[in-house]
Design a protein around this motif. Structure first.
Motif, PDB file in Angstrom:
ATOM      1  N   GLU A 119      39.241  88.344   9.279  1.00 33.09           N
ATOM      2  CA  GLU A 119      40.219  87.250   9.319  1.00 33.09           C
ATOM      3  C   GLU A 119      41.466  87.601   8.518  1.00 33.09           C
ATOM      4  O   GLU A 119      42.591  87.340   8.959  1.00 33.09           O
ATOM      5  N   TRP A 120      41.277  88.195   7.336  1.00 30.88           N
ATOM      6  CA  TRP A 120      42.437  88.617   6.543  1.00 30.88           C
ATOM      7  C   TRP A 120      43.194  89.728   7.254  1.00 30.88           C
ATOM      8  O   TRP A 120      44.425  89.759   7.244  1.00 30.88           O
ATOM      9  N   ALA A 121      42.473  90.648   7.891  1.00 27.42           N
ATOM     10  CA  ALA A 121      43.134  91.722   8.640  1.00 27.42           C
ATOM     11  C   ALA A 121      43.976  91.145   9.773  1.00 27.42           C
ATOM     12  O   ALA A 121      45.078  91.639  10.049  1.00 27.42           O
ATOM     13  N   ALA A 122      43.488  90.090  10.423  1.00 31.29           N
ATOM     14  CA  ALA A 122      44.251  89.457  11.498  1.00 31.29           C
ATOM     15  C   ALA A 122      45.538  88.843  10.957  1.00 31.29           C
ATOM     16  O   ALA A 122      46.598  88.926  11.598  1.00 31.29           O
ATOM     17  N   LYS A 123      45.475  88.250   9.781  1.00 35.42           N
ATOM     18  CA  LYS A 123      46.672  87.672   9.165  1.00 35.42           C
ATOM     19  C   LYS A 123      47.680  88.774   8.812  1.00 35.42           C
ATOM     20  O   LYS A 123      48.885  88.624   9.023  1.00 35.42           O
ATOM     21  N   ILE A 124      47.168  89.872   8.278  1.00 32.79           N
ATOM     22  CA  ILE A 124      48.041  90.997   7.925  1.00 32.79           C
ATOM     23  C   ILE A 124      48.644  91.607   9.182  1.00 32.79           C
ATOM     24  O   ILE A 124      49.830  91.932   9.223  1.00 32.79           O
ATOM     25  N   ALA A 125      47.838  91.750  10.237  1.00 29.37           N
ATOM     26  CA  ALA A 125      48.332  92.308  11.500  1.00 29.37           C
ATOM     27  C   ALA A 125      49.469  91.467  12.065  1.00 29.37           C
ATOM     28  O   ALA A 125      50.490  92.000  12.518  1.00 29.37           O
ATOM     29  N   ALA A 126      49.298  90.150  12.035  1.00 29.64           N
ATOM     30  CA  ALA A 126      50.347  89.268  12.544  1.00 29.64           C
ATOM     31  C   ALA A 126      51.613  89.394  11.705  1.00 29.64           C
ATOM     32  O   ALA A 126      52.722  89.476  12.248  1.00 29.64           O
ATOM     33  N   ALA A 127      51.461  89.445  10.383  1.00 29.84           N
ATOM     34  CA  ALA A 127      52.619  89.536   9.495  1.00 29.84           C
ATOM     35  C   ALA A 127      53.329  90.873   9.642  1.00 29.84           C
ATOM     36  O   ALA A 127      54.566  90.925   9.694  1.00 29.84           O
ATOM     37  N   CYS A 128      52.566  91.947   9.707  1.00 34.41           N
ATOM     38  CA  CYS A 128      53.146  93.297   9.750  1.00 34.41           C
ATOM     39  C   CYS A 128      53.476  93.771  11.165  1.00 34.41           C
ATOM     40  O   CYS A 128      54.059  94.842  11.334  1.00 34.41           O
ATOM     41  N   ARG A 129      53.044  92.992  12.143  1.00 32.58           N
ATOM     42  CA  ARG A 129      53.305  93.298  13.552  1.00 32.58           C
ATOM     43  C   ARG A 129      52.706  94.622  13.991  1.00 32.58           C
ATOM     44  O   ARG A 129      53.292  95.374  14.776  1.00 32.58           O
ATOM     45  N   CYS A 130      51.516  94.922  13.439  1.00 35.48           N
ATOM     46  CA  CYS A 130      50.797  96.111  13.892  1.00 35.48           C
ATOM     47  C   CYS A 130      49.300  95.934  13.625  1.00 35.48           C
ATOM     48  O   CYS A 130      48.904  95.190  12.737  1.00 35.48           O
ATOM     49  N   SER A 131      48.504  96.626  14.410  1.00 33.45           N
ATOM     50  CA  SER A 131      47.054  96.559  14.270  1.00 33.45           C
ATOM     51  C   SER A 131      46.621  97.030  12.892  1.00 33.45           C
ATOM     52  O   SER A 131      47.327  97.807  12.243  1.00 33.45           O
ATOM     53  N   GLN A 132      45.450  96.572  12.476  1.00 33.34           N
ATOM     54  CA  GLN A 132      44.899  96.933  11.171  1.00 33.34           C
ATOM     55  C   GLN A 132      43.488  97.481  11.358  1.00 33.34           C
ATOM     56  O   GLN A 132      42.749  97.035  12.237  1.00 33.34           O
ATOM     57  N   GLU A 133      43.124  98.421  10.535  1.00 34.67           N
ATOM     58  CA  GLU A 133      41.778  98.991  10.531  1.00 34.67           C
ATOM     59  C   GLU A 133      41.039  98.435   9.320  1.00 34.67           C
ATOM     60  O   GLU A 133      41.619  98.355   8.233  1.00 34.67           O
ATOM     61  N   VAL A 134      39.776  98.064   9.500  1.00 30.74           N
ATOM     62  CA  VAL A 134      38.989  97.461   8.424  1.00 30.74           C
ATOM     63  C   VAL A 134      37.782  98.341   8.143  1.00 30.74           C
ATOM     64  O   VAL A 134      37.029  98.677   9.057  1.00 30.74           O
ATOM     65  N   ARG A 135      37.594  98.677   6.870  1.00 29.96           N
ATOM     66  CA  ARG A 135      36.438  99.486   6.447  1.00 29.96           C
ATOM     67  C   ARG A 135      35.869  98.909   5.163  1.00 29.96           C
ATOM     68  O   ARG A 135      36.613  98.555   4.246  1.00 29.96           O
TER      69      ARG A 135
END
Length: 112
Positions: A88-104
């Motif tokens: 969920e936090w990665a989705a928020k960051i992706a929307a803000a940064c306008r790029c996909s995020q990788e989660v590990r």
């Protein structure tokens, strides 16, 4: 709680320099939200072309490394209860940064 690394490849960022102030403001808003929620550990953007590789014998080789296809552009570390919450936090960051995020998941220290 478990720590998760949320990161993105520098090549995934596709916006104009004029859009950067809006993206920075949106990203900072997500950081403030994560801080207020008590899950923010640390995060930053990374200089793509200033990497150095330190070999096992201590030899240092400075970049840029043209053979490197993927370069981490930035990252965040969050400390949350579940992987779903990290996503969920990665989705928020992706929307803000306008790029996909990788989660590990960051593995815990076995000595502790």
């Amino acid at each position: 709680m478990t720590r998760y690394l949320i990161s993105f490849d520098d090549g995934w960022m596709d916006f104009t320099p004029e859009e950067l102030p809006d993206i920075a403001a949106a990203a900072n808003a997500v950081v403030k939200e994560a801080e207020a929620a008590g899950v923010w550990v640390f995060g930053a953007g990374l200089e793509a072309q200033r990497a150095s590789i330190v070999a096992t014998d201590g030899t240092v080789t400075d970049g840029p490394f043209p053979e490197t296809k993927e370069v981490i552009g930035g990252f965040a570390v969050v400390d949350v209860d579940t992987r779903e919450e990290a996503l969920e936090w990665a989705a928020k960051i992706a929307a803000a940064c306008r790029c996909s995020q990788e989660v590990r998941e960051v593995l815990s220290d076995p000595g502790q």
